[in-house]
Design an enzyme around this catalytic site. Sequence first.
Site, PDB file in Angstrom:
ATOM      1  N   GLY A  83       2.372   2.296  10.935  1.00  0.00           N
ATOM      2  CA  GLY A  83       3.361   3.199  10.730  1.00  0.00           C
ATOM      3  C   GLY A  83       4.267   3.448  12.119  1.00  0.00           C
ATOM      4  CG  ASN A 129      -1.615   1.248   1.294  1.00  0.00           C
ATOM      5  OD1 ASN A 129      -1.792   2.056   0.468  1.00  0.00           O
ATOM      6  ND2 ASN A 129      -2.418   1.548   2.466  1.00  0.00           N
ATOM      7  CD1 TRP A 130       3.464   0.966  -3.143  1.00  0.00           C
ATOM      8  CD2 TRP A 130       3.690   2.305  -4.878  1.00  0.00           C
ATOM      9  NE1 TRP A 130       4.109   0.183  -3.999  1.00  0.00           N
ATOM     10  CE2 TRP A 130       4.469   1.132  -5.064  1.00  0.00           C
ATOM     11  CE3 TRP A 130       3.545   3.191  -5.832  1.00  0.00           C
ATOM     12  CZ2 TRP A 130       5.106   0.967  -6.128  1.00  0.00           C
ATOM     13  CZ3 TRP A 130       4.264   2.941  -6.978  1.00  0.00           C
ATOM     14  CH2 TRP A 130       4.964   1.636  -7.310  1.00  0.00           C
ATOM     15  CE  LYS A 131      -0.229   3.159   4.648  1.00  0.00           C
ATOM     16  NZ  LYS A 131      -0.307   3.424   6.166  1.00  0.00           N
ATOM     17  CB  SER A 177       5.106  -2.080  11.837  1.00  0.00           C
ATOM     18  OG  SER A 177       4.934  -0.754  12.022  1.00  0.00           O
TER      19      SER A 177
HETATM   20  P1  13P Z   1       2.976   0.140   7.704  1.00  0.00           P
HETATM   21  O1  13P Z   1       3.332  -0.979   7.062  1.00  0.00           O
HETATM   22  O2  13P Z   1       3.636   1.496   6.973  1.00  0.00           O
HETATM   23  O3  13P Z   1       3.024   0.193   8.997  1.00  0.00           O
HETATM   24  O4  13P Z   1       1.629   0.589   6.990  1.00  0.00           O
HETATM   25  C1  13P Z   1       0.633  -0.424   7.125  1.00  0.00           C
HETATM   26  C2  13P Z   1      -0.541  -0.114   6.407  1.00  0.00           C
HETATM   27  O5  13P Z   1      -1.257   0.809   6.828  1.00  0.00           O
HETATM   28  C3  13P Z   1      -0.910  -0.787   5.216  1.00  0.00           C
HETATM   29  O6  13P Z   1      -1.923  -0.596   4.476  1.00  0.00           O
END
Ligand code: 13P
Length: 250
Positions: free
Chosen positions: A172, A9-11, A212
């Site tokens: 995160g 998920n690159w957000k 994470s």
């Molecule tokens: P992180 O891996 O950065 O914690 O994010 C997880 C996430 O929200 C995946 O959709």
Amino acid sequence: MRTPIIAGNWKMNKTPAETKALIEELKPLVQYAAATVVVCVPAVDIPAAVQAVKGSKIKVGAQNVHYMPSGAFTGELSAGMLKASKVDYVIIGHSERRQYFGETDETVNRRVLAAVEGGLTPIICVGEQKEQREAGYTDALVTYQTTIALTGLTPQQVRKVVIAYEPVWAIGTGLTATDEQANETIGVIRKAIAAKFGRGAANRVRIQYGGSMNPKNVKGLMAQPEIDGGLIGGASLKAEDFAKVVNFDR
Ligand code: 13P
């Protein structure tokens, strides 16, 4: 046996040019992966991603979909548009959308129905906040979120969806659920699916852990019997790290 599925998920990260570069770097590294590999990119990066994944096993996903087929919904994208853009997967109900953009269990359900009817595979996110876990509500909450999200689907449709269990406190933050915590809660989600759609569907549906997840902790999490994959945020933005997660079994 369920095929593992690792999705990035690159957000809100990467331009089209950066998308091309990252996928080109990733392609040779994940070519022989046993897992299904997906990158969920920002909408403007979809054409670049679709072009770049050609000839590889990487599939492209979006990060949201609207529930209506068309109309006056400024800023939204329909399942038909995503499908026509050669998108295969779509994240629905991510906790960031629930927290910051007013997403509710009901709108998640409407988006899931639109995605499935439009031929997309939804990656449906559920998960508790820190206070909810501490108060002992986790099982009830994920059961509720999962049940509402899937309402209106047939057992045949349910077996093809992907669920991502993402404890909000682990996203995160560098904190991860322990292998056992993640396994146990994913077991609860599978039980909720069995109760409503039968054991057959529940045994087929793939349920990821997210929060994470990284090259260091992926092996332990993936060794748990209920955990079928990962939804990866930060660690999906570097080809080498994401490839290590994808190739967790080597
Ligand atoms: P992180 O891996 O950065 O914690 O994010 C997880 C996430 O929200 C995946 O959709």
